[in-house]
Design a protein around this motif. Structure first.
Motif, short mmCIF file in Angstrom:
data_model
loop_
_atom_site.label_atom_id
_atom_site.label_comp_id
_atom_site.label_asym_id
_atom_site.label_seq_id
_atom_site.Cartn_x
_atom_site.Cartn_y
_atom_site.Cartn_z
N VAL A 59 13.70 -2.33 6.58
CA VAL A 59 13.27 -1.61 5.38
C VAL A 59 11.90 -2.10 4.91
N SER A 60 11.71 -3.43 4.91
CA SER A 60 10.40 -3.94 4.47
C SER A 60 9.29 -3.55 5.44
N GLY A 61 9.62 -3.44 6.73
CA GLY A 61 8.63 -2.98 7.71
C GLY A 61 8.28 -1.51 7.54
N ILE A 62 9.29 -0.69 7.30
CA ILE A 62 9.04 0.73 7.07
C ILE A 62 8.28 0.94 5.77
N LEU A 63 8.54 0.08 4.79
CA LEU A 63 7.82 0.16 3.51
C LEU A 63 6.31 0.01 3.73
N VAL A 64 5.92 -0.85 4.64
CA VAL A 64 4.48 -1.02 4.94
C VAL A 64 3.90 0.32 5.41
N LEU A 65 4.62 1.00 6.29
CA LEU A 65 4.13 2.30 6.80
C LEU A 65 4.07 3.34 5.67
N ILE A 66 5.09 3.35 4.82
CA ILE A 66 5.12 4.31 3.72
C ILE A 66 3.94 4.08 2.77
N ILE A 67 3.72 2.82 2.40
CA ILE A 67 2.62 2.52 1.48
C ILE A 67 1.28 2.85 2.12
N GLU A 68 1.16 2.63 3.43
CA GLU A 68 -0.09 2.99 4.12
C GLU A 68 -0.32 4.50 4.08
N LEU A 69 0.75 5.28 4.21
CA LEU A 69 0.62 6.74 4.10
C LEU A 69 0.17 7.14 2.70
N VAL A 70 0.75 6.53 1.68
CA VAL A 70 0.34 6.82 0.30
C VAL A 70 -1.12 6.42 0.09
N GLU A 75 -6.87 7.92 -0.58
CA GLU A 75 -8.24 7.93 -0.07
C GLU A 75 -8.73 9.34 0.21
N ASN A 76 -7.85 10.20 0.75
CA ASN A 76 -8.25 11.58 1.02
C ASN A 76 -8.54 12.35 -0.26
N VAL A 77 -7.73 12.15 -1.28
CA VAL A 77 -7.95 12.83 -2.56
C VAL A 77 -9.26 12.35 -3.19
N VAL A 78 -9.49 11.04 -3.16
CA VAL A 78 -10.73 10.49 -3.71
C VAL A 78 -11.93 11.08 -2.98
N ALA A 89 -13.73 5.72 -8.10
CA ALA A 89 -13.27 6.08 -6.77
C ALA A 89 -13.02 4.81 -5.95
N LYS A 90 -13.95 3.87 -6.04
CA LYS A 90 -13.79 2.60 -5.34
C LYS A 90 -12.55 1.86 -5.84
N THR A 91 -12.36 1.85 -7.15
CA THR A 91 -11.20 1.18 -7.73
C THR A 91 -9.90 1.81 -7.24
N ALA A 92 -9.84 3.13 -7.20
CA ALA A 92 -8.63 3.81 -6.72
C ALA A 92 -8.32 3.43 -5.28
N LYS A 93 -9.36 3.42 -4.45
CA LYS A 93 -9.16 3.04 -3.05
C LYS A 93 -8.76 1.57 -2.92
N ASP A 94 -9.38 0.71 -3.71
CA ASP A 94 -9.06 -0.72 -3.67
C ASP A 94 -7.62 -0.97 -4.12
N SER A 98 -4.62 -2.66 -2.05
CA SER A 98 -3.83 -3.77 -2.59
C SER A 98 -2.34 -3.52 -2.43
N ALA A 99 -1.93 -2.28 -2.63
CA ALA A 99 -0.52 -1.94 -2.46
C ALA A 99 -0.08 -2.19 -1.01
N VAL A 100 -0.92 -1.82 -0.06
CA VAL A 100 -0.62 -2.08 1.35
C VAL A 100 -0.54 -3.58 1.59
N MET A 101 -1.49 -4.33 1.04
CA MET A 101 -1.49 -5.78 1.23
C MET A 101 -0.20 -6.40 0.69
N PHE A 102 0.24 -5.98 -0.48
CA PHE A 102 1.47 -6.54 -1.04
C PHE A 102 2.69 -6.16 -0.22
N ALA A 103 2.71 -4.96 0.34
CA ALA A 103 3.82 -4.56 1.21
C ALA A 103 3.86 -5.43 2.46
#
Length: 116
Positions: A59-70, A75-78, A89-94, A98-103
């Protein structure tokens, strides 16, 4: 504004697969994480631990993939909103990064705790 189409299982699955196809074509981070997931899943299968520990690792491994998709969606919306440099825009991407890093940190900590 209501531009949401009616729910249809097969159409929605097509949309999801289209998004996955796009990410696989354009996002190198997701490709690297998906490649690593192959070895992580093999490790989960081979590790001698309880099924609940294996589930935590999966589950924690799949969470990394899910957060990367989000993060990729953010990034696409920005990029849709502005191609020029904008501090927000930079802040949103950063923040998405960060969410990916924490996952990833969560996943590594789970592995460490289970292996110790």
């Amino acid at each position: 504004m209501n531009n949401k189409p009616k729910y249809h299982l097969f159409k929605n699955t097509t949309y999801a697969l289209s998004g996955l196809k796009h990410v696989l074509k354009t996002e190198s981070s997701f490709k690297v994480e998906l490649f690593c997931a192959i070895f992580i899943i093999a490790g989960i299968i081979l590790i001698d631990t309880s099924i609940s520990n294996k589930l935590i690792l999966l589950v924690s491994g799949i969470l990394v993939l899910i957060i990367e998709l989000v993060n990729s969606a953010i990034e696409n919306v920005v990029d849709l909103v502005t191609k020029e440099y904008a501090p927000l825009a930079k802040t949103a991407k950063d923040i998405g990064s960060s969410a990916v890093m924490f996952a990833i940190i969560l996943h590594v900590v789970c592995w460490i705790m289970i292996l110790i």
